[in-house]
Design a protein around this motif. Structure first.
Motif, PDB file in Angstrom:
ATOM      1  N   THR A  19      -0.195  -4.002 -10.074  1.00 28.52           N
ATOM      2  CA  THR A  19      -0.283  -3.212  -8.838  1.00 28.52           C
ATOM      3  C   THR A  19       1.004  -3.403  -8.032  1.00 28.52           C
ATOM      4  O   THR A  19       1.708  -4.411  -8.204  1.00 28.52           O
ATOM      5  CB  THR A  19      -1.490  -3.650  -7.977  1.00 28.52           C
ATOM      6  OG1 THR A  19      -1.360  -5.068  -7.734  1.00 28.52           O
ATOM      7  CG2 THR A  19      -2.806  -3.371  -8.674  1.00 28.52           C
ATOM      8  N   TYR A  43       0.814  -1.228   0.000  1.00 31.13           N
ATOM      9  CA  TYR A  43       0.000   0.000   0.000  1.00 31.13           C
ATOM     10  C   TYR A  43       0.842   1.272   0.000  1.00 31.13           C
ATOM     11  O   TYR A  43       0.307   2.371  -0.094  1.00 31.13           O
ATOM     12  CB  TYR A  43      -0.947  -0.005   1.207  1.00 31.13           C
ATOM     13  CG  TYR A  43      -1.851  -1.202   1.173  1.00 31.13           C
ATOM     14  CD1 TYR A  43      -2.892  -1.267   0.254  1.00 31.13           C
ATOM     15  CD2 TYR A  43      -1.625  -2.299   2.001  1.00 31.13           C
ATOM     16  CE1 TYR A  43      -3.710  -2.380   0.172  1.00 31.13           C
ATOM     17  CE2 TYR A  43      -2.433  -3.425   1.935  1.00 31.13           C
ATOM     18  CZ  TYR A  43      -3.469  -3.462   1.018  1.00 31.13           C
ATOM     19  OH  TYR A  43      -4.271  -4.578   0.934  1.00 31.13           O
ATOM     20  N   THR A  44       2.156   1.125   0.128  1.00 34.12           N
ATOM     21  CA  THR A  44       3.020   2.310   0.145  1.00 34.12           C
ATOM     22  C   THR A  44       3.027   2.957  -1.233  1.00 34.12           C
ATOM     23  O   THR A  44       3.151   2.270  -2.251  1.00 34.12           O
ATOM     24  CB  THR A  44       4.448   1.915   0.583  1.00 34.12           C
ATOM     25  OG1 THR A  44       4.377   1.419   1.923  1.00 34.12           O
ATOM     26  CG2 THR A  44       5.384   3.108   0.543  1.00 34.12           C
ATOM     27  N   THR A  45       2.892   4.270  -1.252  1.00 37.10           N
ATOM     28  CA  THR A  45       2.808   4.992  -2.522  1.00 37.10           C
ATOM     29  C   THR A  45       4.167   5.567  -2.932  1.00 37.10           C
ATOM     30  O   THR A  45       5.076   5.706  -2.109  1.00 37.10           O
ATOM     31  CB  THR A  45       1.828   6.174  -2.414  1.00 37.10           C
ATOM     32  OG1 THR A  45       2.344   7.090  -1.428  1.00 37.10           O
ATOM     33  CG2 THR A  45       0.436   5.715  -2.019  1.00 37.10           C
ATOM     34  N   GLU A  46       4.238   5.932  -4.197  1.00 33.30           N
ATOM     35  CA  GLU A  46       5.444   6.574  -4.723  1.00 33.30           C
ATOM     36  C   GLU A  46       5.728   7.879  -3.962  1.00 33.30           C
ATOM     37  O   GLU A  46       6.879   8.226  -3.720  1.00 33.30           O
ATOM     38  CB  GLU A  46       5.241   6.846  -6.215  1.00 33.30           C
ATOM     39  CG  GLU A  46       6.497   7.280  -6.904  1.00 33.30           C
ATOM     40  CD  GLU A  46       6.341   7.349  -8.422  1.00 33.30           C
ATOM     41  OE1 GLU A  46       5.569   6.559  -9.005  1.00 33.30           O
ATOM     42  OE2 GLU A  46       6.995   8.216  -9.008  1.00 33.30           O
ATOM     43  N   GLU A  47       4.692   8.587  -3.578  1.00 44.59           N
ATOM     44  CA  GLU A  47       4.851   9.845  -2.836  1.00 44.59           C
ATOM     45  C   GLU A  47       5.533   9.589  -1.490  1.00 44.59           C
ATOM     46  O   GLU A  47       6.404  10.348  -1.067  1.00 44.59           O
ATOM     47  CB  GLU A  47       3.492  10.525  -2.598  1.00 44.59           C
ATOM     48  CG  GLU A  47       2.863  11.147  -3.822  1.00 44.59           C
ATOM     49  CD  GLU A  47       2.339  10.118  -4.842  1.00 44.59           C
ATOM     50  OE1 GLU A  47       2.020   8.969  -4.465  1.00 44.59           O
ATOM     51  OE2 GLU A  47       2.293  10.465  -6.041  1.00 44.59           O
TER      52      GLU A  47
END
Ligand code: GTA
Length: 146
Positions: free
Chosen positions: A73, A44-48
């Motif tokens: 995903t 669930y970790t995002t690029e941001e």
């Protein structure tokens, strides 16, 4: 103080079987590269979030999220490309082992990103290691299907 990375053979325990060269060329690439691999990430970790954490070690050129080759995903890894070698070394020294989304991430030197390396190589589409980890839905998932 002696550099943590003085011995090039100890730069990484990982050997990419798909590296197109000799062991010597692989080790040389690891010594010069400004790319790091980040493993054990939450799906669930995002690029941001990756940007926010890894830019603490220096200016980032690019982030490439690792993707499940079937679902497209995020599947728990990424590549972070820095402009400078020193910043890449700092991220291995200081960011590896820190907690991101409740997981201790692992930052490893990498020989360099090439198109295709963003895909999980496991049979189910994700990372190979996850096929052996029940809590990541690997072996457990296979049992459920039976
Ligand atoms: N720089 O540590 C790494 C790393 N890993 C683990 C993957 N990549 C890495 N790069 C660096 N350092 O581009 C890169 C790959 C590729 C992308 C996805 O991430 O170069 P993958 O993880 O799906 O496949 O790669 P890979 O790396 O080809 O799988 P491999 O080498 O078979 O196994 C990786 C890990 O899985 C092993 O170190 C081990 O922890 C675990 N594993 C493998 N087989 C078993 C087994 N039989 N039993 C238990 N654990 C296993």
């Amino acid at each position: 103080m002696a550099s943590l990375f003085k011995d090039p053979n100890k730069l990484s325990a990982y050997r990419d079987r798909r590296f197109p060269g000799t062991q010597e060329e692989f080790e040389e690439a690891l010594q010069l590269s400004t790319t790091v691999y980040v493993g054990n990430m939450s799906f669930y970790t995002t690029e941001e979030q990756v940007y926010e954490l890894f830019s603490r070690a220096g200016e980032l050129k690019k982030i490439i999220m690792g993707l499940d080759k079937n679902t497209k995903t995020p599947c728990g890894f990424c590549f972070v490309l820095y402009y400078s070698r020193e910043d890449a070394e700092d991220s291995v020294k200081y960011i590896s082992g820190t907690i991101l989304d409740d997981r201790p991430i692992r930052v490893d030197f990498d020989w360099g990103f090439q198109e295709g390396r963003q895909w999980g190589r496991g049979r189910s589409g994700g990372q190979v290691r996850d096929e052996y980890l029940i809590r990541r839905g690997g072996y457990g998932k296979l049992v459920q299907k039976e």
